[in-house]
Enzyme design. Structure first.
Site, PDB file in Angstrom:
ATOM      1  CD  GLU A 133      -2.975  -1.270   0.542  1.00 49.79           C
ATOM      2  OE1 GLU A 133      -3.327  -0.195   0.009  1.00 49.79           O
ATOM      3  OE2 GLU A 133      -3.607  -2.336   0.405  1.00 49.79           O
ATOM      4  CD  GLU A 164     -26.580 -54.096  -1.571  1.00 48.01           C
ATOM      5  OE1 GLU A 164     -25.981 -54.480  -0.542  1.00 48.01           O
ATOM      6  OE2 GLU A 164     -27.621 -53.409  -1.546  1.00 48.01           O
TER       7      GLU A 164
END
Length: 1389
Positions: A316, A745
């Site tokens: 910044e 299954e």
């Protein structure tokens, strides 16, 4: 002497001549070089006192590139939304080609368009590097040894909107032209942020591709608004707004790099920015952890680190975002040394090359693993790598698929120059080709492997596989699980947490809900970007342990998690699957049942059901049978999960047999026979893909000992053909979602002994992988809008001959499983013309079929072409873009997360409620206004809070929405939710761009409590109590809204009167009422018998709320405390079906306020404990926000005449049934469900008007401009014809009048004499009458008044009444006149 020296002068002369010639050539070359450099400099003299707009910036960079072609190359990586180039200046020796051995560095500026210092400073940096090259050793060395890329502006569109001197960023230049914050739009590790598409955020898409392609080593992202260097991570899983330190694996290194920038910046290093908007804010040493400062999800610096091979920090540079140009020189002076010093840090740590030991060729995409640092990077295309490290001693390993890993121990890294370590990897050679894999353990070097990936639209090949893959022998062995055991809940939870932590780059652990006994229903995602639904990547799932005593699936799925994690990056198949698929694995859907099941159970039932003793695989809504059992928490959680995630393929793992079972599981007869689904062939294909990889299953004789009669051809069966299962999960998946599910299954024994588990893994691991591959078959693609190229959500994909459709996801992507063949495929969506194409599907890959749909009636759909003066404003474009974004579930979800506030929930009494509302107006006076609607019976105020950027202005063009609660005092949850909602909106105004825009474009009215007297009487924790339901007159207020109805002639209750006036005083578009005691959304009417013309719209609005509520939309709304039944479709119902009554506020709003109102019942308990309010808020926040989005949809417009004068009171009919009227300014707005609408507009004195519009579910209201012409018809005839006839008639009338007047004038003298004689000889006349009494008075008078010369014309003149002279004569003597009138009546008119 002479003999010795005589030849020397000749030789010396030659040498001198050669030397002179050489110096001349060199001098000319230097002169030319200097001339070229000076010429370039003279053309680009920097003044440091002006900003460069896009045109100036382009010229400037082009001039610099032309002036320094030997070290500078200007290129564009793509374009912005508005078509501006994203310029990048590359500065290095030989800038037009890639040279191995030079690390790549980048600076990116102006990501936020209104943060402009970075843009100029980077231009100055480019000029400085170019001008000083060859003059300053430092610059020359930096350019010679580094591949430097500088992007002055990532957001050129935003810059063009920004205004010089705007320090706070109020001119809306921050975001791109589609109002997207570019630094919130990258994929995020915590919240699942994803990139919408190349047309929504092209800047982000292009930068992502750039990052992936270049493999930068170090980067800086330059911003404005403070003076500090911020380093990863920028956010955290909790998304705490500030104060939470989110540490990366390279935290110490990031701190060091940030300090390098800060300590060279005179202001930043002090740690005291002294910014006017935050004067007390300080940063120790001028640096900060991003998340500790404030939470930023979707940021670019974190993306670089996690997915881009690159370490990036954010600088910044200035308190003022767009300072005056006069300050630019000072900013350059402050940052110049920091910019250079930071760039030099790209040359630290360890660097080198990785090569193949056999061929000597370079190996790309090799993982470089540093022991103790859980973050890896990969080699670039020349096999080169650059691993930044702090001084110290390290163990470094190179890992590549198909190669033996190699480790260098005790590598010393010193300050300054990097240490060079080159790797030569040996290809893997195996003797066990085709052998069944043996159980082995993974090597430590691969356990933390992180491999980024790049997706190609038409290629699912993973990026982790090298570009030129090494030879991998067929017998290459994968790493298989070593330890097999049964995992109870606690053990399973630890296992999942362990792998989630150890392989955090490819895993994400989450819970979809809880079981009856409050155990988490865990799901592990495994993918290269596990938190993100990536556009074009299918979602796959495995679900195990639905029956608690069928445990093999549970253990196999835990094994599968381990296998995928430990082989990712080293096994090509696993790597490809993980990179190209988002895999969800739920090991246990029924953890409660598992805890009571018993090891060794073969065919038993103990633990099968959940703890409420319900079979979860009989608990889903069924297409043929009504399921009467109450929906269970586990079922509800799964239904909600499936509705929220676009799964394509799934398997539900069971036990008790050995077969793959596919839909349908039952039929309407309830008989056991083949029940074919429309996709029967697809189901057989995917089922067989599993069974073929399990030899025992494929034989078809699963359990010879237990069920010898069972036979399944190829190991697969249709569910109903085996036995019927109503309420099964696999059928619900297929019918209600896009997902194809089968039931597998896995073995004849339900709960085998632990020692048998390795056998199950050996039999099934290949089948589990092969079944996952099936998700990449059929067709896939994107449905997008032909105008804006944005993906169309919820579009329907239909295939000719198959009566089953799928729909597109939030970004328009879809997958449709099909068997090989040629198909006619159609894409359709509300508001678009359907499009059909043909696709040929092959067996082993998905065919890409994209659609671009054309809008219906595009000239009237409210786009810019219709009303350019009204819809092309930046504000309208931003709103339309925002509504489109928030209409997608992901956009709304992101808004919910980004607007989190610290809340302390409690119940407030009426006096406290008023204090809260007044506090909001005091703290946020610019956007709030408090209205006193009236008072209750006991004189408590009924207040409405208005939230808008202009709360005192009517602004008829903006929609108005009403949120109300507390009509029943014993249900105060709605009151507290609305208070929190109001606070959340106010607090996020100015901080969150979406909330700010919604408030700026909407008038929001919040009435937290209609019945404060009842609330005062109600008691907490009373779920069913009626205490406080009524007002102080013991009236249920929701039965007192009768308006002008003859059904109720008494004076309304004061609370009712206040609300009725309020409802009718504003032109509301939508109302949302919150109540309690149920879990459902109702729509009008409450009246028991009522036909509703726009019921589809009312139901649609209710569905929007329910869809965004996690518990409502699955349709399970059962409440045990009040007997409310569950299984309400989509969680909505007509109000009369819930509890019919007269006089409701909802019905009054419809009939007298002309505003649709839905009622949200927030929970089964009327007055729950205060500690539940936080949960209720979390459940309703997204839905409440969705209403703010929805109120901007439908149809809106303006009715005016050709002169621009608005027409108030014009009537608009939509599809001939729905009627609205224009209000002040000629505006109208009506909410309707998606579809096509014919609009007819009628206004007195004007011609009727007709238009067509299309309304979609994901766009802002279609705008309609109606400009009336004056009605030229009279009595249904053309005005010109009527005028001509009227003129002719008037002419004839005038001529006739003239003729009559002339005739009458010619005879007027005779008439005057006759009347004169009557006046002068009245006495004589009376006598004469008396003398002639034998004749009738009437006949005498007739003879007296009829002159001999009297004609028909005279009679006509007299017939009109008395002439003027007659009138004057009669006025001479009133008495005589009366006598004449009485006795001798005149000729009748």
């Amino acid at each position: 002497m002479v003999l010795i020296w005589e030849p020397l002068p000749k030789t010396l002369k030659q040498l001198v001549l050669l030397s002179a010639l050489f110096r001349l050539v060199v001098s000319q070359g230097e002169d030319k070089k200097q001339l070229r450099r000076n010429t370039g400099a003279s053309e680009t003299i920097e003044t440091y006192n002006q900003y460069y707009n896009y045109v100036d910036l382009t010229k400037r960079l082009q001039a610099l590139a032309q002036s320094y072609p030997h070290i500078a190359n200007l290129s564009s990586i793509g374009r912005s939304v508005e078509g501006r180039e994203l310029w990048v200046m590359r500065i290095t020796v030989e800038p037009n080609k890639d040279t191995p051995g030079k690390p790549k560095f980048k600076y990116v500026g102006n990501m936020h368009g209104d943060e402009t210092v970075s843009r100029q400073v980077l231009v100055y940096l480019v000029e400085h590097l170019l001008a000083k090259y060859g003059e300053e050793d430092r610059i020359t060395q930096l350019v010679n040894s580094t591949d430097i890329y500088i992007m002055p502006s990532m957001n050129p569109d935003g810059f063009e909107k920004s205004k010089e001197g705007d320090c706070e960023g109020v001119n809306d230049g921050r975001n791109n032209a589609r109002n997207k914050d570019l630094n919130r739009s990258f994929p995020d590790q915590f919240d699942g942020t994803t990139v919408s598409g190349p047309d929504t955020i092209p800047e982000v898409m292009e930068v992502i591709k750039w990052i992936k392609e270049k493999k930068f080593v170090l980067s800086g992202n330059l911003h404005g608004g403070s003076v500090v260097a911020s380093y990863p991570f920028d956010d955290s899983a909790s998304h705490q707004q500030g104060g939470f330190y989110s540490q990366s694996a390279d935290d110490d290194l990031f701190r060091y790099l940030a300090l390098e920038y800060s300590r060279n910046h005179p202001v930043m290093k002090t740690g005291h920015p002294n910014c006017p908007d935050s004067p007390g804010e300080t940063f120790k040493d001028g640096i900060t952890n991003g998340a500790k400062w404030y939470d930023v999800s979707g940021g670019m610096q974190d993306y670089n680190y996690l997915y881009g091979n690159c370490l990036e920090i954010t600088m910044e540079l200035s308190c003022c975002k767009h300072p005056p140009a006069s300050e630019l020189h000072q900013e350059w002076d402050l940052n110049r040394e920091s910019l250079l010093a930071y760039m030099e840090k790209v040359h630290m740590g360890v660097r080198g090359f990785v090569k193949d030991a056999v061929s000597g060729s370079a190996l790309s995409n090799v993982s470089i693993v540093v022991a103790g640092i859980r973050h890896n990077l990969t080699t670039a295309k020349f096999g080169d790598y650059y691993r930044l490290l702090l001084p110290g001693t390290y163990n470094i390993t190179a890992v590549a698929p198909g190669y033996l890993p190699k480790t260098f121990n005790n590598v010393q890294v010193n300050e300054g120059k990097p240490t060079e370590i080159n790797f030569t990897l040996q290809p893997v050679v195996s003797e066990a080709a085709g052998k069944t894999p043996q159980t082995t353990t993974s090597t430590p070097s691969t356990s933390h492997l992180v491999t980024p990936s790049t997706k190609a639209s038409n290629n699912s090949q993973a990026h982790a596989v090298p570009t030129t893959p090494p030879f991998v022998p067929p017998g290459h062995e994968s790493v298989h699980p070593k330890e097999f055991r049964h995992h109870n809940y606690a053990d399973m939870e630890l296992f999942l947490r362990k792998y989630s932590s150890e392989f955090s780059s490819i895993t994400h652990l989450y819970s979809i809900g809880r079981s009856v006994q409050d155990r988490e229903l865990y799901v592990m995602i495994i993918s290269d970007n596990p938190n993100v639904h990536e556009h074009g990547e299918p979602e796959f799932k495995y679900v195990g342990n639905m029956h608690g005593n069928e445990v093999v699936g549970r253990e196999l799925l835990l094994n599968l998690i381990e296998y995928l994690c430990r082989n990712y990056g080293t096994d090509p198949e696993v790597t490809q699957l993980v990179n190209s698929t988002r895999i969800h694995i739920m090991p246990s859907m029924n953890p409660d049942g598992y805890e009571v099941a018993v090891e060794g159970d073969v065919k038993g039932y103990r633990g099968r059901n959940n703890s409420n003793d319900y079979d979860l695989n009989r608990n889903f809504p069924d297409q043929f049978v009504t399921i009467t059992e109450p929906r269970q928490p586990e079922t509800i959680a799964v239904m909600s999960w499936l509705k929220s995630t676009p799964f394509v393929l799934s398997a539900n793992l069971h036990g008790g047999s050995l077969v793959v079972n596919y839909p349908f599981d039952d039929d309407k007869e309830g008989l056991s026979h083949y029940s074919r689904s429309p996709d029967d062939e697809v189901f057989k294909q995917v089922a067989k893909a599993y069974s073929q990889e399990n030899p025992l299953m494929y034989k078809g004789h699963p359990c010879d000992d237990l069920d010898p009669e069972d036979y399944f051809e190829d190991g697969i069966t249709n569910g109903a053909n085996w036995y019927t299962v109503p309420g099964g999960m696999q059928d619900w998946n297929y019918i209600n979602t896009n997902c194809f599910e089968v039931t597998i299954e896995l073995g004849c024994v339900k709960y085998p002994l632990a020692k048998e588990l390795p056998k199950y893994w050996e039999q099934n691991w290949r089948a589990l992988l092969q079944f996952m591959h099936q998700v990449h078959t059929g067709i896939k693609g994107t449905v997008s809008d032909d105008q804006d190229k944005v993906g169309v959500p919820n579009a329907t994909i239909s295939v000719g001959g198959i009566d089953h459709n799928v729909t597109t996801g939030h970004t328009g992507d879809y997958w449709r499983l099909l068997v090989p063949g040629t198909y006619a495929v159609t894409a359709s969506a509300d508001g678009y013309k359907p499009l059909t194409t043909y696709a040929t599907v092959s067996k082993d890959r998905a065919e890409v079929v994209d659609f671009r749909l054309t809008r219906l009636n595009s000239e009237n759909t409210g786009h810019a072409s219709t009303v350019p003066q009204l819809t092309r404003s930046p504000s309208d474009r931003e709103l339309n873009s925002l509504i489109k974004e928030l209409s997608l579930d992901q956009g709304l979800e992101q808004l919910v997360k980004s607007t989190a506030t610290d809340s302390s929930f409690r119940y407030r009494r009426p006096k406290d409620l008023e204090a809260v509302l007044r506090g909001l107006t005091l703290n946020f006076p610019q956007i709030t206004s408090l209205h006193r609607l009236g008072q209750s019976v006991e004189f408590r105020n009924i207040l409405a809070l208005e939230i808008s950027n202009n709360p005192a202005e009517p602004e008829p063009s903006e929609p108005k929405i009403r949120f109300v609660a507390g009509i029943h005092g014993n249900a105060p949850v709605g009151t507290e939710l609305l208070l929190e909602f109001a606070a959340s909106l106010c607090i996020n105004y100015g901080k969150n761009a979406a909330i700010s825009k919604l408030i700026n474009e909407t008038h929001i009215f919040i009435v937290p409590s209609i019945n404060p007297d009842g609330r005062e009487q109600a008691a907490e924790k009373k779920c069913s109590s009626s205490r406080g339901l009524t007002n102080s007159n013991d009236k249920d207020l929701d039965k007192t809204f009768f308006g002008n109805s003859s059904q109720h002639l008494m004076e309304p209750e004061p609370e009712t009167k206040a609300m009725m006036n309020f409802i009718q005083s504003y032109d509301f578009s939508l109302s949302v009422a919150l109540d309690g005691g149920a879990l459902v959304v109702t729509y009008p009417y409450d009246k028991p018998v009522q036909t509703v013309n726009n019921e589809a719209t009312l139901k649609y609005l209710a569905k929007v709320y329910a869809k965004n509520h996690p518990k409502m939309h699955p349709g399970d709304t059962a409440c045990s405390n009040n007997g409310q039944m569950g299984n309400v479709p989509d969680g909505v119902m007509k109000a009369a079906e819930l509890q019919s009554h007269m006089g409701s506020m909802k019905d009054f709003s419809m009939d007298f306020g002309h505003c649709p109102e839905i009622t949200v019942y927030t929970g089964c308990c009327l007055f729950p404990a205060a500690n539940q309010l936080g949960t209720l808020w979390a459940e309703n926040k997204k839905a409440l926000l969705s209403m703010l989005v929805e109120v901007h949809k439908g149809v809106r417009g303006v009715v005016r005449d050709r002169s621009g004068k608005p027409i108030v009171g014009a009537t608009i009919f939509l599809n001939t049934t729905l009627k609205v009227s224009t209000s002040e300014g000629g505006y109208f707005h009506v909410l309707v469900h998606p579809g096509s609408y014919n609009i007819d507009v009628i206004a007195e004195g004007y011609q009727s008007h007709h238009k067509q519009v299309v309304v979609t579910s994901h766009e802002a209201a279609a705008f309609v401009l109606i400009e009336f012409d004056v009605d030229n018809s009279i009595f249904g005839l053309q005005r010109e014809f009527v005028v001509a006839c009227a003129a002719a008639s008037m002419t004839a009338l005038v001529l006739t009048a003239c003729i009559i007047w002339c005739v009458c004038s010619a005879k007027s003298d005779h008439q005057k004499d006759g009347f004169h004689r009557l006046r002068q000889h009245r006495d004589e006349y009376d006598d004469e009458i008396h003398l002639n009494s034998m004749g009738s008075k009437k006949s005498l008078l007739a003879h007296e008044f009829q002159d001999e010369s009297e004609s028909d014309e005279e009679t006509l003149c007299l017939a009109g009444g008395l002439l003027p002279d007659q009138q004057g004569a009669m006025e001479d003597d009133d008495d005589d006149e009366h006598r004449v009138n009485e006795e001798v009546p005149l000729r009748p008119h």
